[in-house]
Design a protein around this motif. Sequence first.
Motif, mmCIF file in Angstrom:
data_model
loop_
_atom_site.group_PDB
_atom_site.id
_atom_site.type_symbol
_atom_site.label_atom_id
_atom_site.label_comp_id
_atom_site.label_asym_id
_atom_site.label_seq_id
_atom_site.Cartn_x
_atom_site.Cartn_y
_atom_site.Cartn_z
ATOM 1 N N THR A 2 -9.154 -24.580 13.953
ATOM 2 C CA THR A 2 -10.607 -25.259 13.798
ATOM 3 C C THR A 2 -11.098 -26.255 14.863
ATOM 4 O O THR A 2 -10.291 -27.001 15.330
ATOM 5 N N THR A 28 -16.061 -17.680 14.791
ATOM 6 C CA THR A 28 -16.367 -17.693 13.548
ATOM 7 C C THR A 28 -15.538 -17.060 12.719
ATOM 8 O O THR A 28 -15.491 -16.034 12.608
ATOM 9 N N ASP A 40 -14.437 -17.064 8.705
ATOM 10 C CA ASP A 40 -14.737 -17.663 7.232
ATOM 11 C C ASP A 40 -15.857 -18.704 7.258
ATOM 12 O O ASP A 40 -15.968 -19.659 6.545
ATOM 13 N N VAL A 92 -16.343 -20.919 9.518
ATOM 14 C CA VAL A 92 -15.894 -22.095 10.492
ATOM 15 C C VAL A 92 -15.582 -21.740 11.700
ATOM 16 O O VAL A 92 -14.946 -20.791 12.025
ATOM 17 N N HIS A 117 -13.729 -21.816 15.046
ATOM 18 C CA HIS A 117 -12.556 -21.877 15.574
ATOM 19 C C HIS A 117 -12.401 -21.716 17.181
ATOM 20 O O HIS A 117 -13.174 -21.144 17.919
ATOM 21 N N THR A 132 -12.937 -28.632 14.777
ATOM 22 C CA THR A 132 -12.987 -30.211 14.182
ATOM 23 C C THR A 132 -11.525 -30.614 14.343
ATOM 24 O O THR A 132 -11.278 -31.897 14.726
ATOM 25 N N THR A 165 -16.216 -20.331 21.040
ATOM 26 C CA THR A 165 -15.796 -20.467 19.556
ATOM 27 C C THR A 165 -15.715 -19.046 18.956
ATOM 28 O O THR A 165 -16.703 -18.202 19.219
#
Length: 168
Positions: free
Chosen positions: A56, A8, A10, A12, A14, A58, A6
């Motif tokens: 993202t 990051t 900001d 979050v 991704h 999520t 992943t």
Amino acid sequence: MAQRPTYTIDGVAHYSCADAAVILCTSAVTVRELGVRSELEGRRAPRGKRQCWYFTVTSVETFKKRHGIFPTAKARARDTLERSSHPTKVDAHSSRHRELQLEAVIRAQTIAITQLTLAAAAEARAAKHLEAALSERRQSAEHLRSAVQEFAETTGQEGIPSNVADLI
């Protein structure tokens, strides 16, 4: 299945477009189209000299839970199960399926090699900065030793008290 890397942005987490495509069992083009249609929450961000899509974690996981893997991936999985019960049957479809699998493996290997190359470059930069910091620290310690020694010699020769409390 192994955890995908992943990024990051900001604060979050991704996935890259390619990683999201692997997770959803589809192509990067389809994933970008989902991003353009706002079915996946994503954004374009700089990566080297170009802009790349990042989605993202999520939104990708939520999309996969809601919709499952893509129909063509389901069909390939079903075909694979059917062919595994008839190992002697070989046709053009199974050959194409093997080609698609090999292409997916090559894409995954390319991503892994790219990430390893970036990690090695970052490690080399970190080692360079660490060596510079250690050199600065050695110089700082030498200056402190020199200052303490000079102070001790000066106060000892001149009869000046080395303790400020003695002056009060």
